[in-house]
Motif scaffolding. Structure first.
Motif, short mmCIF file in Angstrom:
data_model
loop_
_atom_site.label_atom_id
_atom_site.label_comp_id
_atom_site.label_asym_id
_atom_site.label_seq_id
_atom_site.Cartn_x
_atom_site.Cartn_y
_atom_site.Cartn_z
N ALA B 58 0.84 -1.20 0.00
CA ALA B 58 0.00 0.00 0.00
C ALA B 58 0.87 1.25 0.00
N SER B 62 0.77 3.69 -3.17
CA SER B 62 0.32 5.05 -2.88
C SER B 62 1.37 6.07 -3.31
N ASN B 63 2.63 5.76 -3.08
CA ASN B 63 3.71 6.66 -3.50
C ASN B 63 3.82 6.74 -5.01
N GLY B 67 0.54 9.68 -3.91
CA GLY B 67 -0.21 9.89 -2.68
C GLY B 67 -1.60 10.43 -2.97
N SER B 69 -5.67 11.22 -2.78
CA SER B 69 -6.87 10.40 -2.81
C SER B 69 -6.72 9.22 -3.76
N THR B 70 -6.26 9.48 -5.00
CA THR B 70 -6.11 8.40 -5.98
C THR B 70 -5.17 7.34 -5.46
N GLY B 71 -4.02 7.80 -4.95
CA GLY B 71 -3.02 6.85 -4.44
C GLY B 71 -3.61 5.98 -3.36
N PHE B 72 -4.36 6.58 -2.47
CA PHE B 72 -4.93 5.83 -1.35
C PHE B 72 -5.88 4.75 -1.84
N TRP B 73 -6.80 5.15 -2.71
CA TRP B 73 -7.80 4.17 -3.15
C TRP B 73 -7.17 3.08 -3.99
N ALA B 75 -4.14 2.03 -3.77
CA ALA B 75 -3.38 1.18 -2.86
C ALA B 75 -4.31 0.20 -2.16
N ILE B 132 1.83 6.20 5.34
CA ILE B 132 1.10 6.82 4.24
C ILE B 132 -0.03 7.66 4.82
N PRO B 221 -2.62 3.53 6.88
CA PRO B 221 -2.62 4.96 7.23
C PRO B 221 -2.63 5.23 8.74
#
Lengths: 320, 298
Positions: B58, B62-63, B67, B69-73, B75, B132, B221
């Motif tokens: 993740a 994410s990186n 990072g 919003s897109t990265g989070f989802w 991931a 993250i 997170p």
């Protein structure tokens, strides 16, 4: 009683090995003496585990907890009380056996995997306490610089102390292994239902085996303190317990002396692999997979099978 | 000795919520372990390592997507599949050859897998602490019961039941789920009616590991991601599935709730020994019901 209790045939090699072990410290460097002493400790621990795992067929997954309890008992008694040293040394195996009895009481009610998982839970409780109770157990730092009598505080002293305790323990374990109790235990391992049917109290036998094994684990804990001069919560951690389990597998479950070999191989490998790589656990993992696939009987078991000690083979046939 | 601080109702409530959200993470992880236990009857010791890989994956994903919003989802969606792929490789190359062997060997194999994966993670990601960020709208906190409560934990409180319902629907309403449950009860019978049991087992194993990865991605997170997080979670997961009843998904839920809430209240009452409370709860429950609260599928 001396080594005579071992069969006449194996008397020669055992005597030779003993003499070699007695002489060795005067010729090899100090580092190797230390490694050998560590092997003695670990071998005793693995042997005690194998009493319940190999001979008893119990999933003793958290044997390290009792080892750690023994070691912590000595360490705490030597650092926190002014009792004579030997009191701590004698008390430790009994404390370990008592904890073994307590945990065993709950565990023997269950079978197989449930037994193992419950033991991991209860053992982890001990670990959690040792890990967190900074004021008493020193928390994750452990206890260092434990004062030991001058006789055994040197590496060579610890070596001989370990050797003597190991030999005495092995003789006692062998007597237990060969006793009616040991035979019953192995019968329970092979077929618990049938043993129950002929009127053997299975749970009581298993519980006694656990108490004996944890007693010896306590002795190993004493030896650990003598050799290392410190204790830390890693001793009580379940990963270490599974490593001891692997030592038994590596040497061979169903042989008497297998775990000694397993412990010796593991400690040597770890020491020398540690010099070249930091990825020792990966090596251990790969080794374990190789063992599972190619050598499920362990090294000693394999040797017995391959080169056959006639006596054992005839015994096997009788059993079938 | 006044080491128990005065406890207000709002503190109780907020700790309850924190415990609940912790329980949801634990549930996602242990439901996977429980599923594997139910079908293969093997406690997957490597489960914690897969959870750790999920968290690290993740971080990397994410990186990779910068990072936010897109990265989070991405991931959250992709890293469970990364973990599933890892477990599929391990299963098909080695693990599947052991199904005929005794269970202890299967367990030891997963232990070996744990050792190897642990060092692989160290090789790939190193020993540093990583973290993250959750997207903008999950940061900060809302006020519940006069106490601040992290927004991300609310998200966790939604995710846990979602996974539970999804897994229940899957194992009770889909064909493959039913086959998996049948294979758990009688492997030979399922084989006899022409189903490839080995692939059913593979599927169950990979699904369980997928959930471990999902748990790792979900927790990422909220914690610092580092090697060693596998050791902590696996023992907790073991305890939870044991008190819940081996292989019972709702048991995993009950166990997670007990574990999460006792831990959180432990922090409230006796912070130094918070870690001991859940273990104590486990001991008491197992003395009361040695085979777990709910019925084990074994």
């Amino acid at each position: 009683m001396s080594k005579g209790i071992f069969s006449l045939k194996s008397f020669g090699p055992i005597a030779a090995l003993l003499i070699a072990l007695v002489i060795l410290p005067s010729i090899i460097p100090r580092f190797y003496i230390y490694i050998l002493a560590v092997i003695f400790v670990t071998a005793l621990l693995a042997m005690s585990l194998n009493m319940v795992v190999g001979h008893g067929g119990l999933f003793q997954f958290h044997h390290g907890a009792f080892y750690g309890v023994g070691a912590y008992t000595v360490a705490l008694m030597l650092t926190k009380t002014s009792l004579p040293v030997w009191v701590g040394f004698v008390a430790a195996p009994f404390v370990a056996a008592f904890v073994g009895l307590l945990i065993g009481l709950f565990c023997v009610r269950l079978t197989r995997l449930y037994f193992g998982m419950l033991q991991i839970s209860l053992g982890s409780l001990i670990w959690a306490i040792a890990f967190r109770w900074y004021s008493f157990t020193g928390g994750d730092d452990g206890i260092h610089g434990i004062p030991l009598p001058s006789l055994i505080s040197s590496t060579t002293g610890a070596y001989y102390f370990g050797l003597i305790l190991l030999i005495i323990s092995l003789i006692v374990m062998f007597l237990i292994f060969k006793s009616p109790f040991g035979a019953t235990l192995q019968a329970i391992r092979d077929n618990p239902e049938r043993c129950e049917a002929i009127g053997i109290n299975v749970r009581r036998h298993q519980l006694i085996a656990i108490v004996i094994a944890t007693f010896f684990a306590g002795i190993a804990g004493v030896l650990f303190v003598v050799v290392e001069g410190s204790v830390f919560p890693d001793l009580l951690f379940w990963v270490f317990s599974l490593e001891i389990f692997v030592m038994c597998l590596l040497g061979g479950w169903f042989t008497f002396a297998g775990p000694i070999l397993g412990a010796a191989i593991m400690i040597s490998l770890r020491t020398f692999a540690g010099i070249y790589t930091e990825y020792w656990t990966m090596i251990l993992g790969i080794m374990l997979i190789l063992l599972i696939f190619f050598l499920p009987e362990g090294v000693w078991g394999y040797l017995v099978e391959k080169f056959g000690f006639q006596r054992k083979k005839s015994l096997e046939k009788e059993r079938q | 000795m006044d080491f128990v601080q005065t406890i207000t109702l709002s503190a109780l409530c907020s700790h309850l919520l924190v415990g609940l959200s912790r329980a949801m993470i634990l549930f996602v992880v242990t439901s996977g372990m429980s599923f594997v236990l139910g079908v293969l009857r093997v406690p997957n010791v490597a489960h914690g390592s897969l959870y750790m890989i999920g968290a690290f994956a993740a971080f990397s994903i994410s990186n990779l997507f910068g990072g936010g919003s897109t990265g989070f989802w991405l991931a959250l969606i992709l890293s469970p599949f990364v973990v599933a792929l890892v477990s599929l490789i391990a299963e098909r190359s080695l693990f599947c050859h052991l199904y005929e062997r005794e269970h202890l060997m299967l367990l030891l194999f997963t232990f070996a897998l744990m050792l190897i994966l642990g060092d692989l993670v160290k090789m790939v990601w190193g020993a540093d602490y990583r973290s993250i960020m959750a997207p903008e709208y999950f940061r900060g906190s809302v006020t519940l019961f006069d106490a601040p409560f992290p927004r991300y934990n609310l998200f966790l409180l939604v995710m846990g039941p979602l996974v539970a319902v999804g897994l229940w629907l899957f194992s009770n309403k889909t064909k493959i789920g039913k086959i998996a449950r049948a294979a758990a009860v009688d492997r030979e019978m399922v084989g006899a009616i022409g189903i490839n049991v080995s692939w059913v087992f593979a599927f169950a194993f990979v699904l369980g590991c997928f959930l471990a990865g999902l748990g790792g991605a979900l927790v990422a997170p909220t914690v610092s991601i580092t090697i060693g997080m596998d050791h902590d979670i696996i023992i907790e997961a073991f305890l939870i599935v044991t008190i819940g009843g081996l292989g019972n998904m709702w048991g995993a839920m009950v166990g997670s709730l007990i574990f999460g809430i006792t831990q959180s209240f432990g922090i409230l009452f006796l912070p130094q020994f918070a870690i001991v409370f859940p273990y104590l709860a486990v001991v008491i429950i197992l003395i009361w019901r040695p085979t777990g609260i709910l019925k084990s599928v074994w």
